[in-house]
Scaffold this motif. Structure first.
Motif, PDB file in Angstrom:
ATOM      1  N   THR A 173       0.508  -0.957  -0.206  1.00 44.15           N
ATOM      2  CA  THR A 173       0.134  -0.029  -0.221  1.00 44.15           C
ATOM      3  C   THR A 173       0.996   1.590   0.154  1.00 44.15           C
ATOM      4  O   THR A 173       2.119   1.332   0.389  1.00 44.15           O
ATOM      5  N   THR A 174      -0.021   2.326  -1.297  1.00 45.33           N
ATOM      6  CA  THR A 174       1.055   3.541  -0.474  1.00 45.33           C
ATOM      7  C   THR A 174       0.529   4.483   0.956  1.00 45.33           C
ATOM      8  O   THR A 174      -0.477   4.474   0.874  1.00 45.33           O
ATOM      9  N   LEU A 175       1.369   4.396   1.427  1.00 51.01           N
ATOM     10  CA  LEU A 175       0.844   5.241   2.124  1.00 51.01           C
ATOM     11  C   LEU A 175       1.943   6.525   2.665  1.00 51.01           C
ATOM     12  O   LEU A 175       3.095   6.220   2.307  1.00 51.01           O
ATOM     13  N   ARG A 176       0.815   7.933   3.276  1.00 47.99           N
ATOM     14  CA  ARG A 176       1.848   9.111   3.047  1.00 47.99           C
ATOM     15  C   ARG A 176       2.936   8.768   4.545  1.00 47.99           C
ATOM     16  O   ARG A 176       1.910   7.872   5.661  1.00 47.99           O
ATOM     17  N   LEU A 177       3.933   9.593   4.996  1.00 50.81           N
ATOM     18  CA  LEU A 177       4.568   9.377   6.452  1.00 50.81           C
ATOM     19  C   LEU A 177       3.783  10.211   7.366  1.00 50.81           C
ATOM     20  O   LEU A 177       3.572   9.223   8.663  1.00 50.81           O
ATOM     21  N   GLN A 178       2.927  10.977   7.075  1.00 47.62           N
ATOM     22  CA  GLN A 178       1.619  11.884   7.675  1.00 47.62           C
ATOM     23  C   GLN A 178       0.590  10.681   8.344  1.00 47.62           C
ATOM     24  O   GLN A 178       0.500  10.615   9.934  1.00 47.62           O
ATOM     25  N   GLN A 179       0.456   9.330   8.203  1.00 46.99           N
ATOM     26  CA  GLN A 179      -0.070   8.319   8.327  1.00 46.99           C
ATOM     27  C   GLN A 179       0.018   7.586   9.152  1.00 46.99           C
ATOM     28  O   GLN A 179      -0.453   6.302   9.386  1.00 46.99           O
TER      29      GLN A 179
ATOM     30  N   LEU B 242      12.565   4.752   9.810  1.00 47.73           N
ATOM     31  CA  LEU B 242      12.980   4.515   8.760  1.00 47.73           C
ATOM     32  C   LEU B 242      12.596   3.460   7.366  1.00 47.73           C
ATOM     33  O   LEU B 242      11.854   2.497   6.740  1.00 47.73           O
ATOM     34  N   ALA B 243      13.265   3.754   6.475  1.00 54.63           N
ATOM     35  CA  ALA B 243      13.698   3.403   5.410  1.00 54.63           C
ATOM     36  C   ALA B 243      14.169   3.583   4.179  1.00 54.63           C
ATOM     37  O   ALA B 243      15.728   4.295   4.386  1.00 54.63           O
ATOM     38  N   GLU B 244      14.235   3.084   2.825  1.00 49.43           N
ATOM     39  CA  GLU B 244      15.615   2.736   1.847  1.00 49.43           C
ATOM     40  C   GLU B 244      14.828   2.744   1.007  1.00 49.43           C
ATOM     41  O   GLU B 244      13.631   2.074   0.215  1.00 49.43           O
ATOM     42  N   PRO B 245      15.464   3.573  -0.022  1.00 45.43           N
ATOM     43  CA  PRO B 245      15.251   3.649  -1.294  1.00 45.43           C
ATOM     44  C   PRO B 245      14.253   2.201  -2.179  1.00 45.43           C
ATOM     45  O   PRO B 245      14.865   0.938  -2.171  1.00 45.43           O
ATOM     46  N   ASP B 246      13.092   2.036  -2.408  1.00 49.80           N
ATOM     47  CA  ASP B 246      13.214   1.076  -3.757  1.00 49.80           C
ATOM     48  C   ASP B 246      12.091   1.833  -5.045  1.00 49.80           C
ATOM     49  O   ASP B 246      11.531   2.384  -5.289  1.00 49.80           O
ATOM     50  N   GLY B 247      13.403   1.857  -6.160  1.00 50.30           N
ATOM     51  CA  GLY B 247      12.831   2.398  -7.314  1.00 50.30           C
ATOM     52  C   GLY B 247      12.349   3.710  -6.915  1.00 50.30           C
ATOM     53  O   GLY B 247      14.249   4.567  -6.534  1.00 50.30           O
ATOM     54  N   ASP B 248      11.743   4.703  -7.488  1.00 52.14           N
ATOM     55  CA  ASP B 248      11.333   6.295  -7.785  1.00 52.14           C
ATOM     56  C   ASP B 248      10.957   6.353  -5.965  1.00 52.14           C
ATOM     57  O   ASP B 248      10.621   7.874  -5.412  1.00 52.14           O
ATOM     58  N   GLU B 249      11.100   5.429  -5.358  1.00 48.18           N
ATOM     59  CA  GLU B 249       9.586   5.578  -3.856  1.00 48.18           C
ATOM     60  C   GLU B 249      10.842   5.147  -2.476  1.00 48.18           C
ATOM     61  O   GLU B 249      11.628   5.069  -3.426  1.00 48.18           O
ATOM     62  N   LEU B 250      10.532   5.233  -1.612  1.00 49.87           N
ATOM     63  CA  LEU B 250      10.666   4.327  -0.266  1.00 49.87           C
ATOM     64  C   LEU B 250      10.109   3.936  -0.109  1.00 49.87           C
ATOM     65  O   LEU B 250       8.862   4.029   0.456  1.00 49.87           O
ATOM     66  N   ARG B 251      10.709   2.985   0.621  1.00 53.21           N
ATOM     67  CA  ARG B 251      10.167   2.026   1.205  1.00 53.21           C
ATOM     68  C   ARG B 251      10.393   1.656   2.827  1.00 53.21           C
ATOM     69  O   ARG B 251      11.263   1.338   3.019  1.00 53.21           O
ATOM     70  N   VAL B 252       9.471   1.585   3.345  1.00 50.81           N
ATOM     71  CA  VAL B 252       9.688   1.499   5.276  1.00 50.81           C
ATOM     72  C   VAL B 252      10.282   0.565   6.024  1.00 50.81           C
ATOM     73  O   VAL B 252       9.031  -0.419   5.388  1.00 50.81           O
ATOM     74  N   THR B 253      10.969   0.637   6.603  1.00 53.45           N
ATOM     75  CA  THR B 253      11.892  -0.897   7.211  1.00 53.45           C
ATOM     76  C   THR B 253      11.640  -0.530   8.210  1.00 53.45           C
ATOM     77  O   THR B 253      12.195  -2.119   8.794  1.00 53.45           O
ATOM     78  N   GLY B 254      11.366  -0.198   9.039  1.00 54.82           N
ATOM     79  CA  GLY B 254      10.931  -0.033  10.639  1.00 54.82           C
ATOM     80  C   GLY B 254      10.459   1.596  11.188  1.00 54.82           C
ATOM     81  O   GLY B 254      10.684   2.651  10.411  1.00 54.82           O
ATOM     82  N   LEU B 255      10.175   1.347  12.565  1.00 55.78           N
ATOM     83  CA  LEU B 255       9.690   2.515  12.964  1.00 55.78           C
ATOM     84  C   LEU B 255      10.217   2.464  14.152  1.00 55.78           C
ATOM     85  O   LEU B 255      10.594   1.270  14.875  1.00 55.78           O
TER      86      LEU B 255
END
Length: 92
Positions: A11-17, A38-51
């Motif tokens: 799902t695409t989530l906004r950081l604010q969510q 915490l996030a890492e690059p995933d193509g043109d987006e960032l993928r959350v890897t942890g909180l």
């Protein structure tokens, strides 16, 4: 690349969510609120890897945890995102 939590479609989530969301363990006990993602690059987006979760995460965010433990939640530990972030049971 991290995998999505079971039952949670990509799902695409906004950081604010995620920021400030309540996190509970598998038994419904409060863990804290999301302070940092915490996030890492995933193509043109960032993928959350942890909180970073809980009151001491604020100190860690600004460079000083003052010797207190900070709860880091890996994305794979998440079982559900609604109505709050619920963690999977811990392996014993």
């Amino acid at each position: 690349m991290t995998e999505e939590p079971a039952g949670v479609a990509r799902t695409t989530l906004r950081l604010q969510q995620l920021m400030g969301r309540r996190v509970v363990d598998a038994d419904g006990r409060r863990v804290g609120r999301v302070v940092e993602c915490l996030a890492e690059p995933d193509g043109d987006e960032l993928r959350v890897t942890g909180l970073l979760v809980g009151p001491h995460a604020w100190a860690a965010r600004f460079g000083s945890a003052s010797g207190h433990a900070v709860r880091f939640v890996r994305w794979e530990e998440i079982a559900a995102l609604d109505p709050h972030i619920t963690l999977r049971p811990r392996a014993e």
